[in-house]
Write a protein that holds these residues in place. Structure first.
Motif, PDB file in Angstrom:
ATOM      1  N   GLY A 129       0.857  -1.197   0.125  1.00  0.00           N
ATOM      2  CA  GLY A 129       0.164  -0.027  -0.175  1.00  0.00           C
ATOM      3  C   GLY A 129       0.992   1.274   0.208  1.00  0.00           C
ATOM      4  O   GLY A 129       1.988   1.367  -0.378  1.00  0.00           O
ATOM      5  N   VAL A 148      -8.501  10.908   3.630  1.00  0.00           N
ATOM      6  CA  VAL A 148      -8.976   9.723   2.997  1.00  0.00           C
ATOM      7  C   VAL A 148     -10.252   9.904   2.101  1.00  0.00           C
ATOM      8  O   VAL A 148     -10.623   9.487   1.224  1.00  0.00           O
ATOM      9  N   TYR A 158      -2.877   6.356   5.179  1.00  0.00           N
ATOM     10  CA  TYR A 158      -2.534   4.696   4.909  1.00  0.00           C
ATOM     11  C   TYR A 158      -3.470   4.630   3.665  1.00  0.00           C
ATOM     12  O   TYR A 158      -4.851   4.527   4.210  1.00  0.00           O
ATOM     13  N   TYR A 159      -3.157   4.035   2.733  1.00  0.00           N
ATOM     14  CA  TYR A 159      -3.973   3.606   1.686  1.00  0.00           C
ATOM     15  C   TYR A 159      -3.869   2.023   1.303  1.00  0.00           C
ATOM     16  O   TYR A 159      -2.533   1.723   1.158  1.00  0.00           O
ATOM     17  N   THR A 160      -4.752   1.388   1.098  1.00  0.00           N
ATOM     18  CA  THR A 160      -4.254  -0.213   0.747  1.00  0.00           C
ATOM     19  C   THR A 160      -4.064  -0.074  -0.696  1.00  0.00           C
ATOM     20  O   THR A 160      -4.449   0.730  -1.398  1.00  0.00           O
ATOM     21  N   GLN A 186     -10.313  -0.012  -3.326  1.00  0.00           N
ATOM     22  CA  GLN A 186      -9.137   0.668  -2.577  1.00  0.00           C
ATOM     23  C   GLN A 186      -9.749   1.256  -1.393  1.00  0.00           C
ATOM     24  O   GLN A 186     -10.851   1.836  -1.631  1.00  0.00           O
ATOM     25  N   GLY A 190      -8.861   3.269   2.573  1.00  0.00           N
ATOM     26  CA  GLY A 190      -7.679   3.928   3.409  1.00  0.00           C
ATOM     27  C   GLY A 190      -8.276   4.561   4.732  1.00  0.00           C
ATOM     28  O   GLY A 190      -9.518   4.682   5.074  1.00  0.00           O
ATOM     29  N   SER A 198      -7.095   7.972   7.831  1.00  0.00           N
ATOM     30  CA  SER A 198      -6.254   8.953   8.249  1.00  0.00           C
ATOM     31  C   SER A 198      -6.240   9.185   9.528  1.00  0.00           C
ATOM     32  O   SER A 198      -7.555   9.476   9.933  1.00  0.00           O
TER      33      SER A 198
END
Length: 370
Positions: free
Chosen positions: A111, A121, A164-166, A173, A175, A177
């Motif tokens: 990620g 996000v 964080y993003y997958t 997708q 995420g 934050s």
């Protein structure tokens, strides 16, 4: 965008000599510079008492990115967007350049992580109603008419956060934050436990978001949703009885078919940014069509606010717009919008005898992208 390869090997060697613990990589950084310049001429006819009927402005955005890839596959770098001052007055203020987006990032098969001033996000994954060129009745037009945003409460905020993003899996997708302090960015040290009268009365904001894209032959589907919530800084009985809770969520989706795109966006701000007991929701619909260098669009936005704390119910702000864009040459486009609006929530600063602000906004833009 033009790519400029810097002689990073020499820089890495110099840094290594200064600090024996400096982590180095054999891969050089690739520095990318790009951006856009937007020259607008605006004509407004509304019920504001002390506002000019025409305006000309220049808005430029410069994007800077430095990226490298380590031997273990880790991609890392820095991303920033620089803009001229939009909120000041006078030439001296407008010549000041600031960066709204600025963060370092790490990414891999696991990620991506972003650290710094960037969108939450839920904003990154929001799916707005379709528009072309300038944007018609989207949130940005309110800058010219003195109206508030037609979107969720944390739209366009670049507070310092951890994100964080997958990875993308089968078109999906997600995420998360975390923002320690609302309204705090860059080198600001937000150490104060209580903030009063600044609009930044919240802390520990958590944001969740997800998006999904899929194509079915000639049909393209995009959907997204997000939520953000946080805590009040001052938990005294006086503040808790007057300040609204912070919680906003939104969903949106678009469908595309052979040049046409149709979609909408809905948000619920609850009490966010309002007084205790107030409530706000809004939605938007849009339709666009693009063929060759020409694109046209129409959209409609509506916000409904109950000011229970002031004894006012069902204030409705609406806007609908028509727009077009023409690609005159590579990187050069001509764009135009006309927007009709009626804001019941705008009750101050109006002409004598007017109870709300209604009017028409024309914008013509020449835009250069590089």
């Amino acid at each position: 965008m033009k790519k400029i390869l810097l002689a990073t090997t020499a820089l890495v060697l110099a840094a290594g000599a200064a600090s024996a613990q400096q982590v180095t990589t054999k891969a050089p950084f690739t520095v990318t510079l790009g951006g856009s310049i937007r020259s607008d001429f605006i004509i407004v006819s509304d019920e504001a008492a002390n506002s000019a009927s025409r305006e000309a402005r220049l808005d430029y955005r410069l994007t800077l990115k430095a990226e490298a890839k380590a031997e273990n596959g880790l991609t890392y770098g820095f991303n920033a967007r620089l803009r001229n001052n939009q909120n000041g007055s006078g030439q001296a203020r407008q010549d000041v350049v600031g960066a709204d987006t600025k963060f370092v990032y790490l990414s891999g098969s696991w990620g991506k992580i972003e650290l710094g001033d960037t969108l939450a996000v839920d904003s990154q994954f929001e799916i707005q109603a379709p528009s072309v060129g300038i944007g018609q009745a989207d949130y940005a037009f309110g800058i010219d008419t003195g109206l508030f945003s037609y979107y969720h409460a944390n739209e366009g905020e670049f507070d310092t956060k951890l994100v964080y993003y997958t990875p993308v899996f089968a078109g999906f997708q997600a995420g998360i934050s975390y923002t320690p302090e609302k309204g705090s960015a860059g080198r600001d040290n937000a150490r104060s436990k209580y903030v009063t009268g600044s609009g930044n009365d919240y802390r520990d904001l958590i944001s969740l978001g997800a998006t999904y894209t899929r194509e079915f032959g000639d049909v393209a589907l995009t959907a997204g949703a997000g939520v953000q919530w946080g805590d009040q800084k001052d938990t005294s009985a006086t503040v808790k009885s007057t300040l609204g809770d912070y919680a906003a969520w939104h969903v949106g989706a678009t469908l595309g078919y052979k040049g046409f795109v149709f979609g909408g966006h809905y948000f619920n701000n609850g009490e966010t940014g309002l007084a205790k007991g107030d409530d706000q929701i809004g939605w938007q619909l849009g339709l666009t069509y693009e063929t060759g260098p020409i694109a046209v669009g129409v959209n409609y936005a509506r916000v409904e606010t109950d000011y229970a704390a002031r004894g006012r119910k069902d204030d409705t702000d609406i806007a609908w717009g028509l727009g077009a864009a023409y690609q005159l040459a590579p990187g050069l486009s001509l764009q135009g919008d006309v927007i009709f609006f009626d804001a019941e929530s705008a009750t101050s600063g109006l002409k004598a005898g007017k109870k709300n602000n209604e009017g028409t906004l024309f914008t013509f833009r020449t835009r250069v992208d590089f």
